[in-house]
Design an enzyme around this catalytic site. Sequence first.
Site, short mmCIF file in Angstrom:
data_model
loop_
_atom_site.label_atom_id
_atom_site.label_comp_id
_atom_site.label_asym_id
_atom_site.label_seq_id
_atom_site.Cartn_x
_atom_site.Cartn_y
_atom_site.Cartn_z
N HIS A 196 0.80 -1.22 0.00
CA HIS A 196 0.00 0.00 0.00
C HIS A 196 0.83 1.27 0.00
CE1 HIS A 196 0.96 -0.18 4.30
NE2 HIS A 196 0.60 1.09 4.38
N ARG A 197 2.14 1.18 0.21
CA ARG A 197 2.94 2.39 0.31
C ARG A 197 3.18 3.00 -1.08
NH1 ARG A 197 4.17 3.24 5.38
NH2 ARG A 197 4.22 1.47 6.80
#
Length: 351
Positions: A196-197
Site C-alpha cells: 500500500h505504500r
Amino acid sequence: MKIAPIIDALTLAQKQGSLLRYRLIHTGQHYDRAMSGGFFEQLGIPEPDINLEVGSGTQAEQTAAIMVKYEMILLEQRSDLCLVVGDVTSTMACSVVARKLGIPVAHVEGGIRSGDWSMPEEINRVVTDSITNWFFTTSETANENLRNSGVSSDRIFFVGNTMIDTLLKQIPYLVPPLFWDELGLTSGNYFVVTLHRPANVDGEQQLIALLRAITAGAARFPVVFPVHPRTAKNLEKLSDKIPGIHYVDPQGYLEFNYLVKHAKAVITDSGGITEETTVMGVPCLTLRDNTERPETVTIGTNELIGTDPAKLAPALAHLMSGKWKKGAIPEMWDGKAAERIVAELKLLLLQ
C-alpha cells in the site's frame, strides 16, 4: 488492534473497583468498513462513544478536520488524559489539540522511528512524541530513541506490544477466509502479499515489476493478494494483469491472520504485519528500505528487501532453499502490555 486490549484491561479494572473511566473516540480517519468497521465487531470493541466521521481527504484536510472536531469535544467535556495509539494522522492531530488545551497526552507505541521522512507516519511519530507526557513503548530500541531525544526515563514505560496482546488473544479464533477452499489453499503452500505504500504502488511500472518478481520467485505456489483500497485504485489502471496472483478483498482480522499464520511466507510493506509474522514464526519479506520496528529483523522472522524488484529473486530463492531464519519473540511481547498500561495509568492519574 492496539486499542482493543486496552479497553479490555480498563473494563476489567473498573469491575475490580478502579475509578478509571474512558470514552472511545473514533476519528473516522479509517472510514472504509473493510478497513475499520469489521474489526470492531471481530475484536469485541464497543461502539465508539463519539465518531468524528472525518472521512477521506488530503493529509492536511484530515488533520484539520480531526483537530477542529476533537477540540469541540474537549471544550464541551474535558478529559483528564488523551491516550493515543500508533502513528496515524489521528494520533498526531489529537495530541496537538489536547496539549494546546493543557490536557496531558499518553502515547501507546511511542518512540519508534524509521528515519524516513518521506513517510507521513514518521512525521506523525516525531510530532506526537515531541509533545507527549508519558510514553508506553514496545521495545528497548524505542526507549533509547526517546532518551536520545531528551525524554527522561521517568516518563518512559516499557510495557510491550498491545497489537500482540490482540494477536495472542485471537489466535484460537482465527478462521479461514471464504475463498480458502475455492483457491485450493493448504497450510504452508501459498504466499500472502500486502502492498500500500506509495513507493510500491503509485507507479504503474514499479507495481507491475514487483508483482512479476513475486510470482516468478513464488514458482508453483499461489499468491494471495488482499488489496488495500489505495492499491485497488492503482491496479485498475494496469493494462497488464499478472497471472498467478489471486486478488481478493481486504479481509477481517480473523481471516487475514489465519492467512498469515498458515502462509509459506508474507511479502509486505506494512510495519504491523512484520510484528505479527514474528510472533507467529512466519517468514516475512518487507519491501522497504527501512523499518520503525527493527526488532522484527534483529530478533524476528523479518528481512528488509528494499523496493528494487530485482532484490526479490535472491531473497525468495533463499526462502525456497529452506534456510530462512527461525526468529524469536521480542521481550515483553507476551500478551500483557495492556495490563501494564492500565496499571501505570492508575498510578499516574489516581494518585
